[in-house]
Motif scaffolding. Structure first.
Motif, PDB file in Angstrom:
ATOM      1  N   UNK A   1       2.089   9.147   6.437  1.00 41.07           N
ATOM      2  CA  UNK A   1       1.270   7.942   6.287  1.00 41.07           C
ATOM      3  C   UNK A   1       2.136   6.731   5.944  1.00 41.07           C
ATOM      4  N   UNK A   2       2.975   6.887   4.931  1.00 41.43           N
ATOM      5  CA  UNK A   2       3.755   5.746   4.443  1.00 41.43           C
ATOM      6  C   UNK A   2       4.864   5.347   5.414  1.00 41.43           C
ATOM      7  N   UNK A   3       5.548   6.335   5.964  1.00 40.40           N
ATOM      8  CA  UNK A   3       6.618   6.017   6.909  1.00 40.40           C
ATOM      9  C   UNK A   3       6.053   5.338   8.159  1.00 40.40           C
ATOM     10  N   UNK A   4       4.958   5.868   8.670  1.00 45.26           N
ATOM     11  CA  UNK A   4       4.367   5.264   9.866  1.00 45.26           C
ATOM     12  C   UNK A   4       3.831   3.863   9.596  1.00 45.26           C
ATOM     13  N   UNK A   5       3.298   3.672   8.395  1.00 48.13           N
ATOM     14  CA  UNK A   5       2.844   2.327   8.009  1.00 48.13           C
ATOM     15  C   UNK A   5       3.997   1.332   8.096  1.00 48.13           C
TER      16      UNK A   5
ATOM     17  N   UNK B   1       0.830  -1.209   0.000  1.00 49.22           N
ATOM     18  CA  UNK B   1       0.000   0.000   0.000  1.00 49.22           C
ATOM     19  C   UNK B   1       0.867   1.262   0.000  1.00 49.22           C
ATOM     20  N   UNK B   2       2.026   1.196   0.644  1.00 48.32           N
ATOM     21  CA  UNK B   2       2.904   2.368   0.733  1.00 48.32           C
ATOM     22  C   UNK B   2       3.932   2.407  -0.399  1.00 48.32           C
ATOM     23  N   UNK B   3       3.813   1.475  -1.337  1.00 49.87           N
ATOM     24  CA  UNK B   3       4.839   1.369  -2.376  1.00 49.87           C
ATOM     25  C   UNK B   3       4.300   1.543  -3.797  1.00 49.87           C
ATOM     26  N   UNK B   4       3.267   0.790  -4.186  1.00 51.94           N
ATOM     27  CA  UNK B   4       2.868   0.756  -5.592  1.00 51.94           C
ATOM     28  C   UNK B   4       2.514   2.128  -6.153  1.00 51.94           C
TER      29      UNK B   4
ATOM     30  N   UNK C   1       7.168  12.741  -0.566  1.00 48.96           N
ATOM     31  CA  UNK C   1       7.851  13.746   0.268  1.00 48.96           C
ATOM     32  C   UNK C   1       7.128  15.088   0.155  1.00 48.96           C
ATOM     33  N   UNK C   2       6.560  15.540   1.246  1.00 46.86           N
ATOM     34  CA  UNK C   2       5.858  16.819   1.233  1.00 46.86           C
ATOM     35  C   UNK C   2       4.504  16.783   0.550  1.00 46.86           C
ATOM     36  N   UNK C   3       4.043  15.609   0.159  1.00 44.93           N
ATOM     37  CA  UNK C   3       2.756  15.486  -0.540  1.00 44.93           C
ATOM     38  C   UNK C   3       1.627  15.437   0.490  1.00 44.93           C
ATOM     39  N   UNK C   4       0.714  16.389   0.367  1.00 47.95           N
ATOM     40  CA  UNK C   4      -0.382  16.482   1.329  1.00 47.95           C
ATOM     41  C   UNK C   4      -1.670  16.847   0.603  1.00 47.95           C
ATOM     42  N   UNK C   5      -2.792  16.466   1.208  1.00 48.23           N
ATOM     43  CA  UNK C   5      -4.093  16.962   0.782  1.00 48.23           C
ATOM     44  C   UNK C   5      -4.961  17.116   2.021  1.00 48.23           C
ATOM     45  N   UNK C   6      -6.260  17.207   1.831  1.00 48.20           N
ATOM     46  CA  UNK C   6      -7.152  17.409   2.976  1.00 48.20           C
ATOM     47  C   UNK C   6      -7.145  16.232   3.941  1.00 48.20           C
ATOM     48  N   UNK C   7      -6.641  15.093   3.517  1.00 49.67           N
ATOM     49  CA  UNK C   7      -6.790  13.866   4.290  1.00 49.67           C
ATOM     50  C   UNK C   7      -5.534  13.419   5.024  1.00 49.67           C
ATOM     51  N   UNK C   8      -4.373  13.701   4.458  1.00 50.79           N
ATOM     52  CA  UNK C   8      -3.158  13.151   5.071  1.00 50.79           C
ATOM     53  C   UNK C   8      -1.906  13.847   4.558  1.00 50.79           C
ATOM     54  N   UNK C   9      -0.857  13.687   5.333  1.00 53.70           N
ATOM     55  CA  UNK C   9       0.514  13.928   4.894  1.00 53.70           C
ATOM     56  C   UNK C   9       1.018  12.549   4.465  1.00 53.70           C
TER      57      UNK C   9
ATOM     58  N   UNK D   1      11.716  -2.444  -0.404  1.00 53.88           N
ATOM     59  CA  UNK D   1      10.978  -1.409  -1.126  1.00 53.88           C
ATOM     60  C   UNK D   1      10.552  -0.270  -0.201  1.00 53.88           C
ATOM     61  N   UNK D   2      10.935  -0.369   1.065  1.00 59.69           N
ATOM     62  CA  UNK D   2      10.669   0.695   2.035  1.00 59.69           C
ATOM     63  C   UNK D   2      11.897   1.565   2.282  1.00 59.69           C
ATOM     64  N   UNK D   3      12.932   1.403   1.478  1.00 60.09           N
ATOM     65  CA  UNK D   3      14.179   2.148   1.690  1.00 60.09           C
ATOM     66  C   UNK D   3      13.975   3.655   1.824  1.00 60.09           C
ATOM     67  N   UNK D   4      13.128   4.300   1.015  1.00 56.32           N
ATOM     68  CA  UNK D   4      12.984   5.753   1.181  1.00 56.32           C
ATOM     69  C   UNK D   4      12.444   6.147   2.552  1.00 56.32           C
ATOM     70  N   UNK D   5      11.605   5.314   3.133  1.00 57.44           N
ATOM     71  CA  UNK D   5      10.949   5.638   4.401  1.00 57.44           C
ATOM     72  C   UNK D   5      11.803   5.291   5.608  1.00 57.44           C
ATOM     73  N   UNK D   6      12.484   4.167   5.552  1.00 61.64           N
ATOM     74  CA  UNK D   6      13.247   3.674   6.707  1.00 61.64           C
ATOM     75  C   UNK D   6      14.614   3.171   6.245  1.00 61.64           C
ATOM     76  N   UNK D   7      15.481   4.062   5.745  1.00 59.46           N
ATOM     77  CA  UNK D   7      16.740   3.594   5.145  1.00 59.46           C
ATOM     78  C   UNK D   7      17.629   2.798   6.096  1.00 59.46           C
ATOM     79  N   UNK D   8      17.716   3.229   7.351  1.00 58.93           N
ATOM     80  CA  UNK D   8      18.580   2.511   8.295  1.00 58.93           C
ATOM     81  C   UNK D   8      18.038   1.115   8.577  1.00 58.93           C
TER      82      UNK D   8
END
Length: 453
Positions: free
Chosen positions: A306-310, A283-286, A294-302, A363-370
């Motif tokens: 969302x993706x990093x916390x997932x 869900x956080x990748x495709x 990065x920096x993408x927001x709308x009325x519903x979420x940052x 495939x989560x490298x951008x969110x949690x590289x370490x």
């Protein structure tokens, strides 16, 4: 006599099926190898060398194992009762087109080779079956005819089409040279892009429908709503230069669902959207192979939050390991849809079968590289003799069941290459977000981003 003859024919057929065909396929694979696999586990690689190796070896799935006629990505590397040798995947090919761009930039292949393969794919799609501009989930890689995905899923699949065009639109931004090959790539992508009838897939309602079939019409009746992998479908539908959707379709369709908002804490981490614990990690990748969160927001979420916390919730669950499965740890984590010891499954904290899928963490490298690098080193250095293969890491494994997949799937291999590259250079994010139609579509839906001009 007739019984004996029938028995002989049956035994002969089994011999052909299990020995002759696989042998021929193996031989053809060997003769078409263009990028040699590195099978031994190397020691003391730098982090960049390890990332290079993983991207290059995984890329072999799309390059050496790509369909010889169409150039498209095969659905999977192993053959089971319902997957023939000719099955190619629409969405997985979109991931493959992006992987080819990475390979050209990383010098695994030349730009000319990348353009030639991409043109082969685009030329094939130009003549393949489509329905109101949308492609089916599966095609026959030799003929371009639809292969039925399920009983009534034998026509358009606009989610798979979206995953395909996420890659094709990135390609149209990449292949900008003024030569015959790259011009033809751009032109055909543009013409196909303009031909998708997104508005038709609303059935005159404020929601998109996933499938339509010339034989079964709207029988599947699957509305695309709630938080899942399909955000990209609404973005593309809003961005379309022709046959676009209204912003009401996004707000009243996609976001109007009891599975959209969450806001609860899991392992003390807040999840803005989606199912409890976030669902499978794809869900956080495709949707975000091209769409930059990065920096993408709308009325519903940052969407970065969302993706990093997932990912963090998914990892924390694996470390907590409430079912006490063997092999779960801070080094070995990540639940997402993949093959399993019991068949294909959408692994997540709420559907935990003891199966780790390497694509989840990688495939989560951008969110949690370490944390992703920690998992990568464990998979390669500690478990490499069980997990590492000619096409990169195998699809999944379960230490609890002592089970290790013999398979690779296009939709799992592709995100590894692309998301590692987005972590390293932002390459696919930069290409996709530069597209003027995408910029317009995001604005229409109320998104803000540093990349929206």
């Amino acid at each position: 006599m007739r019984t004996e003859a029938n028995l002989f024919r049956s035994l002969f057929s089994l011999f052909i099926l299990f020995f002759v065909i696989p042998a021929c396929h193996a031989q053809s694979s060997k003769t078409n190898v263009l990028i040699r696999p590195e099978m031994g586990i190397k020691k003391n690689l730098t982090d960049n060398q390890l990332l290079d190796l993983v991207q290059k070896q995984t890329f072999r799935y799309f390059w050496d194992f790509g369909h010889p006629v169409s150039g498209m990505a095969r659905e999977r590397s192993n053959k089971s009762f319902d997957y023939g040798q000719e099955v190619v995947t629409t969405g997985g090919t979109g991931f493959g087109v992006m992987a080819i761009i990475v390979a050209a930039e990383r010098k695994f292949i030349t730009r000319e080779q990348a353009a030639a393969r991409t043109k082969k794919i685009v030329d094939f799609l130009w003549k393949a079956d489509m329905y109101h501009g949308a492609f089916p989930h599966w095609l026959n890689g030799e003929t371009g005819k639809t292969i039925r995905f399920s009983l009534k899923d034998d026509g358009a699949d606009i989610v798979e089409t979206s995953l395909l065009f996420q890659g094709l639109l990135a390609a149209s931004q990449y292949y900008t040279a003024d030569n015959v090959v790259e011009r033809d790539i751009r032109n055909k992508i543009l013409w196909m892009w303009e031909g998708i009838e997104w508005d038709w897939f609303t059935q005159n309602q404020n929601v998109l429908y996933w499938h339509w079939s010339p034989n079964n019409g709207w029988a599947m009746n699957h509305q695309i709503k709630g938080w899942n992998e399909c955000l990209i479908t609404y973005v593309l539908a809003a961005a379309a230069p022709k046959h676009t959707i209204t912003s009401r379709t996004y707000h009243e369709g996609w976001a109007n669902s009891n599975t959209f908002f969450n806001g609860r804490k899991f392992n003390n981490i807040t999840l803005p959207l989606g199912f409890n614990y976030g669902g499978p990690l794809f869900f956080s990748q495709y949707s975000f192979l091209g769409l930059n969160p990065r920096g993408l927001k709308d009325n519903y979420a940052d969407y970065w939050e969302q993706n990093k916390n997932h990912v963090l919730i998914n990892r924390a669950y694996c470390i907590e390991n409430p079912k006490k499965y063997k092999g779960y740890s801070a080094d070995s984590w990540g639940l997402t849809a993949s093959d399993s010891w019991g068949g294909y499954a959408a692994h997540s904290p709420t559907e935990d079968l003891g199966v780790i899928s390497p694509t989840a963490a990688l495939s989560s490298f951008p969110y949690t590289p370490e944390y992703s690098m920690q998992a990568l080193k464990h998979y390669y250095y500690k478990m490499g003799n069980k997990l590492w293969s000619e096409y990169g890491f195998i699809d999944a494994f379960s230490e609890e069941k002592d089970w290790y997949a013999k398979s690779h799937l296009a939709i799992d291999q592709g995100p590894i290459i692309v998301m590692i590259e987005n972590y390293r250079s932002g390459l696919l994010w930069n290409l996709f977000m530069q597209n003027k139609d995408i910029q317009k579509g995001l604005k229409k839906l109320g998104f803000t981003s540093p990349e929206i001009k």
